[in-house]
Scaffold this active site. Sequence first.
Site, PDB file in Angstrom:
ATOM      1  N   SER A  97       0.818  -1.221   0.000  1.00 17.48           N
ATOM      2  CA  SER A  97       0.000   0.000   0.000  1.00 17.48           C
ATOM      3  C   SER A  97       0.846   1.263   0.000  1.00 17.48           C
ATOM      4  O   SER A  97       2.021   1.263   0.383  1.00 17.48           O
ATOM      5  CB  SER A  97      -0.930   0.004   1.211  1.00 17.48           C
ATOM      6  OG  SER A  97      -1.715  -1.159   1.225  1.00 17.48           O
TER       7      SER A  97
HETATM    8  N1  SAM Z   1      -0.611  -4.998   4.024  1.00 16.92           N
HETATM    9  C1  SAM Z   1       0.085  -5.324   2.814  1.00 16.92           C
HETATM   10  C2  SAM Z   1       1.512  -4.833   2.793  1.00 16.92           C
HETATM   11  O1  SAM Z   1       1.918  -4.168   3.760  1.00 16.92           O
HETATM   12  O2  SAM Z   1       2.211  -5.145   1.833  1.00 16.92           O
HETATM   13  C3  SAM Z   1      -0.642  -4.889   1.574  1.00 16.92           C
HETATM   14  C4  SAM Z   1      -1.904  -5.598   1.396  1.00 16.92           C
HETATM   15  S1  SAM Z   1      -2.477  -5.783  -0.261  1.00 16.92           S
HETATM   16  C5  SAM Z   1      -3.080  -4.187  -0.585  1.00 16.92           C
HETATM   17  C6  SAM Z   1      -3.897  -6.771   0.126  1.00 16.92           C
HETATM   18  C7  SAM Z   1      -3.555  -8.191   0.507  1.00 16.92           C
HETATM   19  O3  SAM Z   1      -4.725  -8.797   1.042  1.00 16.92           O
HETATM   20  C8  SAM Z   1      -3.131  -9.036  -0.670  1.00 16.92           C
HETATM   21  O4  SAM Z   1      -1.881  -9.609  -0.413  1.00 16.92           O
HETATM   22  C9  SAM Z   1      -4.219 -10.087  -0.765  1.00 16.92           C
HETATM   23  O5  SAM Z   1      -3.781 -11.343  -1.227  1.00 16.92           O
HETATM   24  C10 SAM Z   1      -4.706 -10.146   0.675  1.00 16.92           C
HETATM   25  N2  SAM Z   1      -6.050 -10.680   0.854  1.00 16.92           N
HETATM   26  C11 SAM Z   1      -7.144 -10.491   0.079  1.00 16.92           C
HETATM   27  N3  SAM Z   1      -8.200 -11.141   0.592  1.00 16.92           N
HETATM   28  C12 SAM Z   1      -7.770 -11.769   1.728  1.00 16.92           C
HETATM   29  C13 SAM Z   1      -8.393 -12.601   2.697  1.00 16.92           C
HETATM   30  N4  SAM Z   1      -9.671 -12.955   2.621  1.00 16.92           N
HETATM   31  N5  SAM Z   1      -7.644 -13.038   3.729  1.00 16.92           N
HETATM   32  C14 SAM Z   1      -6.324 -12.716   3.836  1.00 16.92           C
HETATM   33  N6  SAM Z   1      -5.683 -11.950   2.937  1.00 16.92           N
HETATM   34  C15 SAM Z   1      -6.393 -11.464   1.898  1.00 16.92           C
END
Ligand code: SAM
Length: 247
Positions: A97
């Site tokens: 992000s």
């Molecule tokens: N917090 C992260 C970082 O610091 O790099 C960035 C997050 S990225 C915008 C969103 C993440 O949420 C992705 O890696 C995606 O695979 C994960 N994600 C989406 N749905 C999810 C779920 N139901 N449970 C866990 N992770 C999930």
Amino acid sequence: MNPRHRLAALAGGLVLAVFPGGAAHAQDPYAAPRQQMLADIVQITRDTRFETGRAQLSQRVTAAMAKVPRHRFVPPELERHAYANRPLPIGMGQTISQPFIVALMTDLLEIKPGDRVLEVGTGSGYQAAVLAELAAAVYTIEIVEPLARQATERLKVLGYRNVVTRTGDGYAGWPDQAPFDGIMVTAGAREVPPALLQQLKPGGKLVIPVGPMGAQVLMVYDKGTDGRATRREVLPVRFVPLTGGPR
Ligand code: SAM
């Protein structure tokens, strides 16, 4: 104006400031870009104060952001862009992000040193590392197995011993480790997963982007001591979707 557009509008007119951690990294080639990233965040925080209700971030949050080496959380070919205030691809169609959003969401959680925090959406592990600078323990869950594996290894190498990672669907939270003092979701949810509000302690906060793609809003849910949650809208945002949940 969306913070991403605001960043473009601000480019060229940024304030220089000194943040904790800067001098300690004399050998760190990214110390100056990291300082600049913090200056950008400070400026955007001021510019968005009427939407977010925050003219400045807590000193604990800026100190945490000054400490975490964001360049270690992006693919090597993108390292030189690590401190630009924008999201970057991390593979598997996912992103790390935008630093301003990481700082704002962290600030909104109002973490205290003894807190136990849940993050849904580990991605690169960067947000988990920032949370780990502020909380006693961070539990972070990622649905994409290769990302969870990489982030686990990265956080271990960087010495974040108070982060516990897991591969799985964060829609259901992490019942074995609940309740949490704070919960952050870093993917855009269509609706608030009920388990997350259940797994929040009375007095705790849930920070989560909610809404359909193109119309997501960053929300804060405050759980009162009576167990009832109140909510407020903070800012329009754009996140990759939260997958998983009921089928
Ligand atoms: N917090 C992260 C970082 O610091 O790099 C960035 C997050 S990225 C915008 C969103 C993440 O949420 C992705 O890696 C995606 O695979 C994960 N994600 C989406 N749905 C999810 C779920 N139901 N449970 C866990 N992770 C999930």
